[in-house]
Write an enzyme that holds these catalytic residues in place. Structure first.
Site, mmCIF file in Angstrom:
data_model
loop_
_atom_site.group_PDB
_atom_site.id
_atom_site.type_symbol
_atom_site.label_atom_id
_atom_site.label_comp_id
_atom_site.label_asym_id
_atom_site.label_seq_id
_atom_site.Cartn_x
_atom_site.Cartn_y
_atom_site.Cartn_z
ATOM 1 N N HIS A 260 65.534 63.115 60.589
ATOM 2 C CA HIS A 260 66.748 62.617 59.926
ATOM 3 C C HIS A 260 67.101 63.499 58.725
ATOM 4 C CE1 HIS A 260 69.415 59.273 58.401
ATOM 5 N NE2 HIS A 260 69.182 59.899 57.266
ATOM 6 N N GLU A 261 66.134 63.698 57.841
ATOM 7 C CA GLU A 261 66.418 64.504 56.643
ATOM 8 C C GLU A 261 66.677 65.964 57.033
ATOM 9 O OE1 GLU A 261 67.119 62.864 54.074
ATOM 10 O OE2 GLU A 261 66.189 60.961 54.663
ATOM 11 N N HIS A 264 70.279 66.307 57.676
ATOM 12 C CA HIS A 264 71.029 66.462 56.419
ATOM 13 C C HIS A 264 70.884 67.895 55.898
ATOM 14 C CE1 HIS A 264 72.262 62.363 55.625
ATOM 15 N NE2 HIS A 264 71.036 61.879 55.637
ATOM 16 N N GLU A 290 75.746 61.447 57.136
ATOM 17 C CA GLU A 290 74.828 60.603 57.907
ATOM 18 C C GLU A 290 74.988 60.837 59.409
ATOM 19 O OE1 GLU A 290 72.300 59.132 56.792
ATOM 20 O OE2 GLU A 290 72.789 59.309 54.674
HETATM 21 ZN ZN ZN Z 1 70.426 59.883 55.662
#
Ligand code: ZN
Length: 496
Positions: A260-261, A264, A290
């Protein structure tokens, strides 16, 4: 470059650089700072917030923007930069400096208080800090103006989005997710999730996370991965900091947190390098941000094709732990849908219900329908209503997220918007790359990064998020692609 244009960019870049310095200090507070440094750091962050605010609200900057607006080429990048600078300036002039300083200090102290209160499940200790943050955030929303307080806060994260629009989107989503969840309760076969709670050595998890993030295309010369209580990403372009957390008996926490990160991080590293300090060269809305993390985490990271390649490396990183577990059983386990207490560990179906609960509470708090003291009880009631579960303590309930301590009120909805954008982008990516699955199954994650770089990252804020969505996918943002994805996934995993 004419003189006013140069002065405009010098000023805008200074604002950007000071904001990045703020982020570096915030990262340090959550990753490295000794606990004794709390008050000292709160002063520093407050001073920087005031310095940024002064520059954004500077009347001379406003005059410069107005002067250039009259002459800028409507199709050029300067026009986009002026639009973004105008939006920030007009908002900043309405907000008093003392409020910005007080809020930055209160948030810094509240985060430190949250870090102590969460493991102790001590809401009472955190409550005065939360009350202070809520009071100052309400003041900020009132100063920024707008018909509703919540809209003024949303504007910081998802420009153009309103509480009323979100209410429609979320009611629609709720109306589709709850029946899907009910259908799964009666499903003929359930995945065995207990295998994800075996003891996965932290060193093995770390090695695996670094391998996946590297394969995604994250540039380690321009970024790091560290550990924090709550995973997050900060920094941009040439210095991007990712964090995750490792729990020995919960593999998904670190692995999907890191992916997830990483999503980003790729967005930040993938911006146009010539424009990343310009007002419109920066990432679009937080919903778009997101969408990048959720796309990698769920649509790539939980796909069958991904694990066709990565199951072997995971077994190699954590020797013996998954002996005797067939790849199909593992794939089904990481896609199990089970109502649970913690948002960041939630599956793709129930995740959105966690967000809707937070949206309801934030909306009620800002409208004065409830107060901070009502939160633990309201949290339990909401969890029971949406997910049929009640947390035994506040650590796994109202204290689980850092957002309210950090003053990020109005941020949660961007996660659900991110899920919607991500599913819609993914359908387009599949149309553009018909051989995507075989390539993922060979571990070629770079193909996803290249598509995202080209279609999303490089555009920065050239268009509002919803417009970018239309340009990339040919359609307005809709819940349909996400629901198509969830229904297909559940049908496969649960044999519905
Ligand atoms: Zn996030």
């Amino acid at each position: 470059m004419s003189d006013p244009v140069r002065r405009f960019y010098d000023h805008a870049h200074q604002i950007f650089d000071l904001s990045q310095a703020q982020q570096a200090l915030e990262w340090d507070q959550q990753v490295l700072m000794p606990s004794g440094g709390v008050e000292q750091r709160a002063h520093q962050l407050s001073a920087l917030a005031a310095a940024v605010h002064d520059r954004v609200a500077d009347p001379a900057y406003g005059d410069l923007i107005a002067e250039l607006e009259a002459s800028a080429d409507p199709a050029g990048p300067l026009r986009d930069d002026l639009r973004e600078a105008r939006r920030a300036h007009d908002r900043a002039v309405k907000i008093p400096r003392r409020l910005v300083e007080a809020r930055a200090e209160a948030c810094s102290l509240a985060q430190a208080a949250w870090e102590e209160a969460r493991p102790a499940s001590d809401f009472a200790a955190f409550r005065p800090h939360l009350e202070r943050v809520l009071e100052l955030t309400g003041e900020l929303a009132d100063a920024a103006g707008g018909a509703h307080r919540y809209d003024a806060l949303l504007d910081d994260f998802e420009p153009g989005m309103t509480e009323a629009q979100l209410r429609l989107v979320f009611d629609d989503l709720k109306g589709r997710l709850v029946p899907l969840l009910e259908a799964l309760r009666g499903a003929p076969r359930r995945p065995d999730e207990t295998l994800l709670a075996r003891r996965f050595p932290v060193a093995g998890q770390q090695q695996f996370c670094r391998q996946v993030i590297g394969d995604m295309g994250f540039d380690w010369n321009r970024g790091r991965l560290d550990v924090s209580a709550h995973p997050f990403t900060s920094g941009t372009m040439h210095d991007v900091r990712l964090t995750t957390r490792y729990l020995e008996d919960c593999l998904p926490s670190a692995v999907f947190g890191a992916i997830h990160e990483g999503g980003h991080g790729l967005y930040e590293q993938g911006l146009d390098p010539a424009r990343y300090r310009d007002p419109a060269g920066q990432p679009g809305s937080m919903g778009l941000h997101e969408s990048q993390s959720r796309l990698w985490e769920n649509l790539i990271g939980r796909s069958r094709a991904f694990w066709a390649h990565y199951y072997g490396p995971l077994q190699a990183a954590c020797p013996g732990v998954l002996d005797g577990v067939a790849p199909d059983a593992f794939y089904r386990a990481v896609n199990a849908v089970t109502p649970s207490l913690v948002r960041v560990e939630a599956d793709e179906v129930t995740y959105n219900l966690h967000i809707i609960l937070r949206f309801d509470l934030e909306s009620d708090l800002l409208a004065g329908r409830i107060a901070a003291r009502d939160l633990p009880g309201r949290w339990r009631a909401g969890m029971k209503q949406y997910l049929g579960l009640e947390p035994a303590d506040d650590r796994l309930g109202v204290l689980q997220d850092i957002h309210w301590a950090a003053g990020l009120i109005g941020y949660f909805p961007t996660y659900a918007l991110g899920n919607l954008y991500a599913a819609q982008f993914m359908e387009q990516m599949r149309r553009d790359l018909p051989d995507l699955d075989p390539r993922l199954a060979r571990g070629e994650l770079g193909v996803v990064k290249a598509w995202l770089n080209r279609n999303i990252h490089r555009h920065g804020r050239s268009w509002p998020a919803q417009e970018l969505c239309r340009r990339v996918t040919g359609a307005a943002l809709s819940a349909e692609p996400l629901m198509r994805h969830l229904r297909a996934k559940c049908a496969e995993v649960y044999g519905l």
